[in-house]
Design a protein around this motif. Structure first.
Motif, short mmCIF file in Angstrom:
data_model
loop_
_atom_site.label_atom_id
_atom_site.label_comp_id
_atom_site.label_asym_id
_atom_site.label_seq_id
_atom_site.Cartn_x
_atom_site.Cartn_y
_atom_site.Cartn_z
N ARG A 217 2.43 1.85 -3.42
CA ARG A 217 1.48 2.39 -4.40
C ARG A 217 1.34 3.90 -4.26
O ARG A 217 1.08 4.61 -5.24
CB ARG A 217 0.11 1.72 -4.26
CG ARG A 217 0.11 0.25 -4.66
CD ARG A 217 -1.29 -0.33 -4.67
NE ARG A 217 -1.26 -1.77 -4.84
CZ ARG A 217 -1.40 -2.65 -3.86
NH1 ARG A 217 -1.61 -2.20 -2.62
NH2 ARG A 217 -1.34 -3.94 -4.10
N ARG A 218 1.52 4.39 -3.02
CA ARG A 218 1.43 5.83 -2.76
C ARG A 218 2.76 6.54 -2.97
O ARG A 218 2.85 7.75 -2.81
CB ARG A 218 0.97 6.07 -1.32
CG ARG A 218 -0.46 5.62 -1.05
CD ARG A 218 -0.73 5.57 0.45
NE ARG A 218 -0.16 6.69 1.15
CZ ARG A 218 0.19 6.67 2.44
NH1 ARG A 218 0.05 5.56 3.12
NH2 ARG A 218 0.69 7.73 3.01
N ASP B 213 0.83 -1.21 0.00
CA ASP B 213 0.00 0.00 0.00
C ASP B 213 0.86 1.26 0.00
O ASP B 213 0.58 2.22 -0.72
CB ASP B 213 -0.93 0.00 1.22
CG ASP B 213 -2.05 -1.02 1.10
OD1 ASP B 213 -2.28 -1.52 -0.01
OD2 ASP B 213 -2.67 -1.33 2.14
N HIS B 214 1.91 1.28 0.82
CA HIS B 214 2.80 2.44 0.85
C HIS B 214 3.53 2.62 -0.47
O HIS B 214 3.73 3.75 -0.93
CB HIS B 214 3.81 2.30 1.99
CG HIS B 214 3.22 2.53 3.35
ND1 HIS B 214 2.46 3.64 3.67
CD2 HIS B 214 3.29 1.79 4.50
CE1 HIS B 214 2.08 3.57 4.93
NE2 HIS B 214 2.57 2.47 5.45
#
Length: 454
Positions: free
Chosen positions: A361-362, A358-359
């Motif tokens: 992707r950001r 998730d990190h």
């Protein structure tokens, strides 16, 4: 590493410092190795240290290296501010400020308030001391749990559930040896659940005889204030964790929720599950099942789950494992027991491997590295876990090598899986400024790779 103690240090300090010297010898002085000992060996090394400290060091040896353990910042600034605003510990801050923070400005000490996981929510007090403390990341937002920095008053008080004083060299991490601290957990006055911790940090006066009593009295006053506030508001008891949330109108709102379970997979041969206020080390098979169900929140049939575990796994074997897993989870939290037909988790745990992705992707490479402790369950041969391990490792490497700062890339290269990544080390050499003092270490590492692989 040489001792930081003064000649007049107390016997307990000299014993603690000597124990650190023995640990250094045991690991060959390496600052990058993860120190691991079984309980008996660790106990022999730590003789002479106070029992509460010795027990904490033994726990800390599982997670950290005394020469490199450092607090992590694992929330983006906006997320952290909202999390702090909505946390139950925000309700005790007026009491803490009145009884501890205001006097601390003239006493040469710092006051820290943390959540139930060891994350510092507020750090205030002597201005000059705050600047010095930043060097060891004793700042709001930093994770000071035992799993991250080893023995410290905030983390150890949360681990043992009572007030603790840690002095100088009793800290597991050497960078914290110049400091001393006293901390006491804060409990929900209705449920008894630990919701946070209050800490005083400074030099030797931070562990003076009266300091523990002062912090205990402050915590008692804070818990009483929480009880009074609830009676006045008619509020329900706070849970152990509050997660940031938004109301339908888009404004910040306080939502009390059950603590979400978490499951650590990276850098571990067996999963570590945090659930219901407990930490449970699962068997490899139970870890695999729990992780796969968490990755498929809609559920899996017996055949689908068996295929992700092992292609030749029989439904009979799977059913037996599920019975055992239900007993383990039910003992910790009855609401976490997996459902059947399909197999599904009522409350899927948050996977650290998923947080890494998730990190990434950001574009938050540093936060991704904070969650990544190494390969996902490296000993697992389950097809579903092998796929997850490859995805996480490949995505992290690609992101860091293509679009990361020199500091982040060098942090990545400290991972065991990057030791022989010649392309990664060459990328670091290209990113470092020509006059950077770190270039020589990178060049030496590249030469070693070339020599060993020749």
């Amino acid at each position: 590493m040489r001792s930081q103690l003064q000649p007049g240090a107390r016997p307990a300090q000299r014993q603690a410092d000597a124990a650190h010297e023995v640990l250094d010898q045991a690991v060959g002085g390496s600052a990058r190795r993860l120190v691991r000992y079984d309980g008996d060996e660790a106990g022999a090394l730590l003789n002479g240290v106070r029992e509460v400290v010795r027990d904490s060091w033994q726990r800390s040896l599982t997670f950290a290296d005394p020469d490199s353990a450092l607090a992590r910042m694992d929330l983006a600034e906006d997320d952290f501010r909202e999390y702090r605003l909505n946390h139950p510990m925000a309700g005790i801050m007026p009491v803490v400020r009145k009884l501890l923070v205001e006097p601390s400005h003239e006493s040469g000490m710092l006051v820290a308030v943390g959540d139930e996981h060891g994350r510092l929510l507020w750090v205030d007090g002597d201005t000059a001391l705050k600047r010095h403390a930043e060097a060891m990341r004793f700042v709001a937002g930093a994770d000071w749990s035992e799993r991250t920095v080893g023995t410290s008053a905030p983390g150890t008080a949360l681990a043992v559930g009572r007030g603790v004083q840690i002095s100088g060299a009793e800290h597991f991490s050497r960078i914290v040896h110049p400091w001393s601290c006293t901390a006491v957990p804060v409990r929900d006055p209705d449920t008894g659940t630990v919701i946070g911790v209050v800490d005083i940090t400074g030099r030797e006066q931070a562990v003076a005889a009266h300091t523990l009593s002062l912090v205990q009295a402050t915590v008692a006053a804070a818990e009483a204030q929480l009880r009074i506030h609830r009676l006045e508001q008619g509020a329900r008891p706070a849970r152990a964790e509050v997660r940031p949330a938004r109301s339908a109108a888009g404004t910040g709102s306080l939502q009390q929720r059950r603590p979400s379970p978490t499951l650590q997979l990276t850098g571990r041969d067996q999963g570590l599950l945090d659930i219901g206020g407990r930490s449970i080390e699962l068997s490899l098979r139970h870890t695999e099942i729990l992780a796969l169900l968490a990755l498929h929140p809609a559920g899996l049939s017996a055949g689908e789950l068996a295929a992700l575990l092992y292609p030749d796994a029989s439904s009979t074997t799977l059913r037996a494992e599920m019975v055992r897993l239900r007993k383990v989870l039910g003992a910790a939290d009855p609401q976490a027991i997996p459902q059947s037909r399909p197999y599904r988790l009522p409350v899927p745990p948050l996977l650290d491997a998923r947080q890494v992705l998730d990190h990434l992707r950001r574009g938050a490479h540093r936060l991704a590295l904070n969650h990544y402790r190494g390969a996902v369950l490296p000993s697992s041969e389950a097809p579903g876990i092998v796929r997850l391990r490859r995805d996480v490792s490949a995505n992290l490497r690609e992101a860091v090598l293509s679009d990361a700062s020199p500091d982040t890339l060098l942090r990545y290269l400290e991972l065991p899986e990057a030791e022989y990544d010649a392309e990664g080390w060459r990328a670091a050499l290209r990113l470092l400024p020509p006059r950077s003092p770190r270039r020589s270490a990178v060049v030496a590492h590249l030469q070693r790779i070339e020599a060993e692989l020749a």
